[in-house]
Structure formats: structure tokens, C-alpha cells
Write a protein that holds these residues in place. Structure first.
Motif, PDB file in Angstrom:
ATOM      1  N   SER A 129     -20.000  30.515   6.413  1.00 48.24           N
ATOM      2  CA  SER A 129     -19.696  31.038   8.108  1.00 48.24           C
ATOM      3  C   SER A 129     -18.756  30.218   8.617  1.00 48.24           C
ATOM      4  CB  SER A 129     -21.057  31.287   8.609  1.00 48.24           C
ATOM      5  OG  SER A 129     -21.919  30.142   8.841  1.00 48.24           O
ATOM      6  N   SER A 130     -17.864  30.895   9.057  1.00 49.19           N
ATOM      7  CA  SER A 130     -16.758  30.261   9.780  1.00 49.19           C
ATOM      8  C   SER A 130     -17.136  29.292  10.897  1.00 49.19           C
ATOM      9  CB  SER A 130     -15.823  31.451  10.492  1.00 49.19           C
ATOM     10  OG  SER A 130     -14.787  31.037  10.510  1.00 49.19           O
ATOM     11  N   SER A 148     -15.421  34.096  14.227  1.00 53.60           N
ATOM     12  CA  SER A 148     -16.122  35.330  13.396  1.00 53.60           C
ATOM     13  C   SER A 148     -16.450  36.589  14.457  1.00 53.60           C
ATOM     14  CB  SER A 148     -17.248  34.940  12.530  1.00 53.60           C
ATOM     15  OG  SER A 148     -16.915  34.394  11.463  1.00 53.60           O
ATOM     16  N   ASN A 187     -10.816  35.755  13.210  1.00 53.19           N
ATOM     17  CA  ASN A 187     -10.945  35.980  11.794  1.00 53.19           C
ATOM     18  C   ASN A 187     -10.450  37.585  11.769  1.00 53.19           C
ATOM     19  OD1 ASN A 187     -11.109  33.512  10.343  1.00 53.19           O
ATOM     20  ND2 ASN A 187     -13.243  33.688  10.755  1.00 53.19           N
TER      21      ASN A 187
END
Ligand SMILES: Nc1ncnc2c1ncn2[C@@H]1O[C@H](COP(=O)(O)OP(=O)(O)OP(=O)(O)O)[C@@H](O)[C@H]1O
Ligand SMILES: [Mg+2]
Length: 326
Positions: free
Chosen positions: A61-62, A158, A188
Motif C-alpha cells: 500500500s502506497s 491512493s 497514483n
């Protein structure tokens, strides 16, 4: 959120505010591990079993990779997000805690599963299969004023995965700014290709951190300079990431450019998030644009030396070797 340590602060009212902040960065984001498969990863259907070279369960996860990168640089980082008390959720919380990301505001829920991304990795390129689970369920209301009051800066990444957060995000950023925080966003890529919903949001973003393709899609041009100028009309600071090409940035008409480092690249998972951590370290500390950008590209490039997003994130003294003296 537990305070980890106090930082030196600079002046006047801002000083008083920062001294009262126990957290430099509050991250409102998604929580999921990555299962990274490397080698000959092109799937063959009709029940063909292929063998791959390696399989690693890593921090994904970003937003979490970003949070870990910022904590590694020495910022006090707290996280608000959702996960379940399942193996993936427990793995993520343990990893975040071990990297000094404060998870005391993470909401552990029983009405869903922790998300998972499976990354099919071919060096610099990769395909990603994501089961969102609770990733999509965080709302702006989960980021309370009490949480905001403890922080200096709010970061969201995200954007397109966090569907329940999207409608409330302009209001959340406005709330944060009214409480004295600065804000940043790394969208993103938009899988739908629509790139809608930004008219109200971008004017609330102090630091915007797209990559080149995302910047082009949002600004409607494939010209880097035009794209940078266009986005800078909405946001105070814009930094555009260009992979091995480094990055460019602008702030109030001032421009900066920095080349990427030449590294023994293993994979580029999370390079953009590590870049964001470096850039915001400089922003929060009031650095010049060029210096912030140099730290950002150093953090991005150095992060590519090991598999996954966090294993090779640099500490500040290591990254500073690639930053020119002010
Ligand atoms: N192949 C590479 N070689 C050296 N440095 C790289 C390479 N790829 C990325 N970087 C470093 O990482 C920074 C950010 O990378 P990139 O442009 O890939 O961001 P991104 O597309 O947002 O990444 P992400 O996939 O994490 O979202 C670059 O500015 C550069 O400093
Ligand atoms: Mg990115």
C-alpha cells in the motif's frame, strides 16, 4: 497518538503550534500487504502451474510505504486507516510499528477483510492484482479534528482505491488547512481513465505529487513544462516524478529539476512513495525547492535497491549524501 520525540522548531506562532503537535505527518490511507512474485510471472490459464523465482510477503500500500519512508527519515508519523484482525492486518500493524509508524489511530474492524495486492514483478515493470477489502472503506469522518490537531501535515495517497474517502476529501483537506495543517496528495493512476473529481480537490492540495503519466492525464497535455505550469495554477507546490528520468518541481513560478541516482535496481515497487517521503521531509522543514527535490529523488532511487517498497528506504544521513549543501 503517542508522541515519539520533539523536533526543533523555527519561529513565532508557527513555533507554538508545532510545539503542540506530537506528530509531523498524519497519513490517511490504505493498509494492505503486497505478495510479490518475481521471475516468469506471466500467468498461463487452463490450470497450468508455473514456477516463479521468488515470493515475498512485504509491506504494501502506497500510503504505508510512504509512512514508513517518512518515519525512516526521522519524521514523527501517525497513520489512520482500516484493517481487520486477520493475518494480513496483523502483519501490517506489526511491520508499521516496528518501523516507528504510530498505529494507535488505525481502526481494526470486523466488517471486512484487510486488502491484499499480488504483484507480478518483471524488473522495472509489474502487473498488480488488488483485492481492496477494507482499503475502500475509510471515510473523511474517520479522520477526526482531534487527530488533525495533533499533526502538522496531512498526506493522502491512493486516491482511486479509497473510494469512500473521495467524496469527503475536499472537505477533509479544508478542515485540515483550517486547523493549520498543510496537505499533500499522490493520486497514483486512475484505472478508469476518467480523472474526474479534482476541481474541488486540487485547490486544497498544498503539495501535489503525481508521476509523469498522471500529471499528463490530469492536465490534458503531454508536454512536461505545460503540465507542470498547469498543475501549479491549482497547488502551491507540484513535483512530477519521472522514474529513471528523475523529477521536476515548481513552486510559485520557481522551477527545479533533479536527476535520478544510478543504482543497482532490484525493483521499483514504492519508489514514488519513498520519493514523496523525501520531498515532504524538505517541505515540512521549510527547505528550498531544489534541496527538497534532491532528497526526494535520492529516497526514490535508493528504495529500488531491494525487493518491495520499504526494505531499502534510506535513513536521512544516507540520503543526504546525494543532496547538495544548501
Ligand atoms: N529505474 C530507476 N532508476 C533510478 N531511480 C528510479 C528508477 N525508477 C524510479 N526511480 C526513483 O524514484 C522516483 C519516483 O519514481 P517513479 O517516477 O517511478 O514514481 P511513481 O510512478 O509515482 O512510482 P510508484 O509506482 O511507486 O507509484 C524517481 O523520481 C527516481 O528518483
Ligand atoms: Mg506513484
Amino acid at each position: 497518538m503517542a508522541a515519539r520525540k520533539n523536533r526543533p522548531v523555527w519561529s513565532g506562532l508557527v513555533t507554538i503550534y508545532y510545539m503542540n503537535s506530537s506528530v509531523d505527518l498524519l497519513v490517511a490511507g490504505e493498509i494492505n500487504p503486497d505478495l510479490i512474485l518475481s521471475g516468469n510471472v506471466d500467468p498461463a490459464f487452463s490450470q497450468v502451474e508455473k514456477l516463479v523465482d521468488s515470493a515475498d510477503l512485504t509491506i504494501g500500500s502506497s500510503s504505508v510505504i510512504f509512512a514508513c519512508g517518512a518515519a525512516r527519515l526521522g519524521l514523527r508519523v501517525a497513520f489512520v486507516g482500516l484493517c481487520a484482525a486477520d493475518p494480513f492486518g496483523r502483519f501490517m500493524l506489526a511491520e508499521m510499528n516496528s518501523r516507528h509508524v504510530d498505529t494507535s489511530s488505525v481502526l481494526v474492524r470486523s466488517d471486512g477483510q484487510t486488502g491484499l495486492s499480488v504483484i507480478l514483478n518483471r524488473g522495472v515493470d509489474r502487473a498488480i492484482l488488488t483485492y481492496p477489502g477494507l482499503v475502500a472503506a475509510l471515510t473523511a469522518a474517520d479522520v477526526t479534528d482531534d487527530l488533525l490537531r495533533q499533526a502538522r501535515h496531512l498526506h493522502v495517497a491512493s486516491y482511486f482505491l479509497q473510494t469512500a474517502l473521495q467524496p469527503g476529501l475536499p472537505g477533509l483537506f479544508a478542515r485540515a488547512q483550517a486547523l493549520g495543517l498543510s496537505t499533500s496528495l499522490d493520486t497514483n493512476w486512475d484505472p478508469s481513465g476518467a480523472w474526474s473529481g479534482f476541481d474541488d480537490l486540487l485547490p486544497r492540495v498544498d503539495v501535489f505529487l503525481p508521476n509523469e503519466n498522471e500529471a499528463f492525464a490530469l492536465s490534458g497535455t503531454n508536454d512536461l513544462e505545460l503540465s507542470l505550469d498547469h498543475l501549479c495554477e491549482f497547488c502551491k507546490v507540484v513535483a512530477i516524478k519521472m522514474g529513471a528520468g528523475g523529477a521536476v518541481a515548481c513552486r510559485a513560478g520557481e522551477k527545479a529539476k533533479a536527476p535520478a541516482l544510478k543504482v543497482d535496481l532490484i525493483d521499483t515497487v514504492g519508489a514514488g512513495d519513498s520519493f514523496d517521503a523525501g520531498f515532504l521531509y524538505g517541505f515540512i522543514n521549510g527547505w528550498r525547492l531544489q534541496k527538497s527535490l534532491q532528497l526526494a529523488v535520492a529516497c526514490g532511487s535508493l528504495s529500488t535497491r531491494k525487493p518491495g517498497g520499504t526494505a531499502a528506504q534510506p535513513a536521512l544521513d544516507e540520503a543526504m549524501q546525494y543532496v547538495s549543501p544548501a
